[in-house]
Design a protein around this motif. Structure first.
Motif, mmCIF file in Angstrom:
data_model
loop_
_atom_site.group_PDB
_atom_site.id
_atom_site.type_symbol
_atom_site.label_atom_id
_atom_site.label_comp_id
_atom_site.label_asym_id
_atom_site.label_seq_id
_atom_site.Cartn_x
_atom_site.Cartn_y
_atom_site.Cartn_z
ATOM 1 N N LYS A 134 -1.905 -40.989 -0.759
ATOM 2 C CA LYS A 134 -0.773 -40.693 0.124
ATOM 3 C C LYS A 134 -0.560 -39.185 0.245
ATOM 4 O O LYS A 134 -0.151 -38.689 1.300
ATOM 5 N N VAL A 135 -0.849 -38.441 -0.834
ATOM 6 C CA VAL A 135 -0.618 -36.998 -0.806
ATOM 7 C C VAL A 135 -1.650 -36.272 0.060
ATOM 8 O O VAL A 135 -1.488 -35.086 0.363
ATOM 9 N N LEU A 136 -2.706 -36.972 0.455
ATOM 10 C CA LEU A 136 -3.721 -36.361 1.310
ATOM 11 C C LEU A 136 -3.633 -36.857 2.748
ATOM 12 O O LEU A 136 -4.529 -36.598 3.554
ATOM 13 N N SER A 137 -2.559 -37.556 3.071
ATOM 14 C CA SER A 137 -2.394 -38.030 4.444
ATOM 15 C C SER A 137 -2.118 -36.847 5.358
ATOM 16 O O SER A 137 -1.617 -35.811 4.935
ATOM 17 N N TYR A 138 -2.435 -37.019 6.622
ATOM 18 C CA TYR A 138 -2.275 -35.935 7.591
ATOM 19 C C TYR A 138 -1.196 -36.288 8.602
ATOM 20 O O TYR A 138 -1.131 -37.425 9.091
#
Length: 371
Positions: A134-138
């Motif tokens: 989730k922390v790498l979602s754009y």
């Protein structure tokens, strides 16, 4: 003893790194698959090893937290965010190392380890092993410019990296290079310094040169060829090819070096070799180059690294009027932004150019009449 270790094996003549769980006496499958993928993608052994170390440290971290690999993918956004930030601070405090240290790990190093871990998770997602973090979602927004051209703006949602310290790597000075050359114990070391300064090659690229294949003796040029099986693990970065012309004096000096050590070079195709000891005649390694640099620094009090010599190449070519694109191509840079950073003189040149412009054109504004 640490639970997770990076080890190396060989398969059909190709060297691979793998991660070993010393507690369960087994290979850790997913991180090892990723390292194999990196190797097969022609990444340098040093890059693969650094990635492996980052993954070992991360596995050690989650083991201490009692978290199984891939379970972090299911954490809520805020918990996931905190999980990876805490990993960085765990690295910062030096808990990834065996020995006690007086100094904290640098912010840039902490960021680099986390980026390697994130790349690993992106690989797992691409291969279908895990859901995306989730922390790498754009966040993605589509906009149109004034002439109607569509542009997609993406913004990574993770902003937890530490503020890195600016690298303060200066270019070597010509008088320093002269003193270093005089302090060298042999003509091999002198040739190494000369070629670093004249070609702008990376040290790994220079150590991979074979005098039997990569030198054009008529044109006095040296070529960088990508090879993945060099005995000393020297590698051309990004699997690239480049060529550089050297001066007449340096070319003659190279022939002199080859004549002096012809007996050792006779059974070896690499240009730079070990000169003494049990390994005499074997290809020179990066570790021996850095050890040589340390000896000369202790002898002269002058610190010059291969990277400083690359910057010397860049700055002197810029002063000689080379276009930015040509310097970047010679250095093997993929992006001109990297070349601009090498040329730390640009800011000063901008200031000088601005002063010159205002000296000639300030009167055009008629500011003196406004005072």
């Amino acid at each position: 003893m640490r639970r997770y270790e990076i080890k190396r094996t060989e398969d059909n003549g190709k060297k691979y790194y793998y991660i070993w769980d010393s507690e369960n006496y087994e290979i850790v499958l997913l991180p090892t698959k990723y390292l194999k993928h990196k190797t097969q993608s022609n990444r340098s052994p040093n890059t693969v090893r650094t990635t492996g170390l980052a993954l070992c440290y991360y596995m050690e971290y989650i083991s201490g937290k009692g978290i199984e690999l891939l379970k972090e993918c299911k954490l809520p956004y805020e918990e996931q965010y905190k999980h990876f930030v805490d990993f960085m601070f765990w690295i910062k405090e030096g808990q990834h190392l065996k020995q006690n240290r007086k100094h904290l790990t640098g912010n840039g190093t902490c960021n680099a380890y986390l980026r390697n871990v994130f790349r690993f998770f992106l690989y797992l997602t691409d291969c279908g092993y895990a859901p995306p973090l989730k922390v790498l979602s754009y966040n993605q927004i589509t906009v149109h410019n004034a002439v109607g051209v569509k542009r997609v703006l993406r913004q990574n949602s993770f902003h937890g990296y530490m503020r890195p310290k600016e690298r303060d790597v200066r270019a070597a000075a010509e008088d320093e290079i002269i003193q270093i050359l005089k302090a060298c114990n042999n003509c091999r070391d002198q040739l190494l310094f000369l070629l670093l300064a004249e070609t702008g090659f990376r040290i790994g690229e220079l150590l991979g040169i074979k005098y039997t294949k990569d030198i054009d003796y008529e044109q006095q040029t040296i070529s960088i060829q990508f090879r993945e099986d060099n005995e000393n693990e020297a590698r051309a970065k990004n699997a690239e090819y480049r060529k550089a012309k050297i001066s007449d004096d340096t070319f003659e000096f190279m022939l002199h070096y080859m004549s002096v050590y012809r007996e050792l070079l006779r059974d070896q195709s690499f240009l730079f070799i070990v000169l003494t000891g049990e390994t005499a005649g074997s290809p020179m390694t990066m570790e021996s180059v850095y050890a040589m640099h340390k000896r000369i620094e202790k002898k002269t009090g002058i610190k010059i690294t291969p990277h400083m010599l690359r910057r010397y190449f860049a700055v002197t070519r810029w002063d000689a009027g080379w276009p930015l694109e040509l310097i970047g191509q010679a250095l093997g840079h993929r992006h001109l932004d990297t070349t601009v950073k090498y040329l730390g003189v640009l800011d000063q040149r901008l200031m000088d150019a601005s002063k010159e412009f205002y000296a000639k054109h300030s009167a055009n504004y008629g500011i003196d009449k406004l005072l």
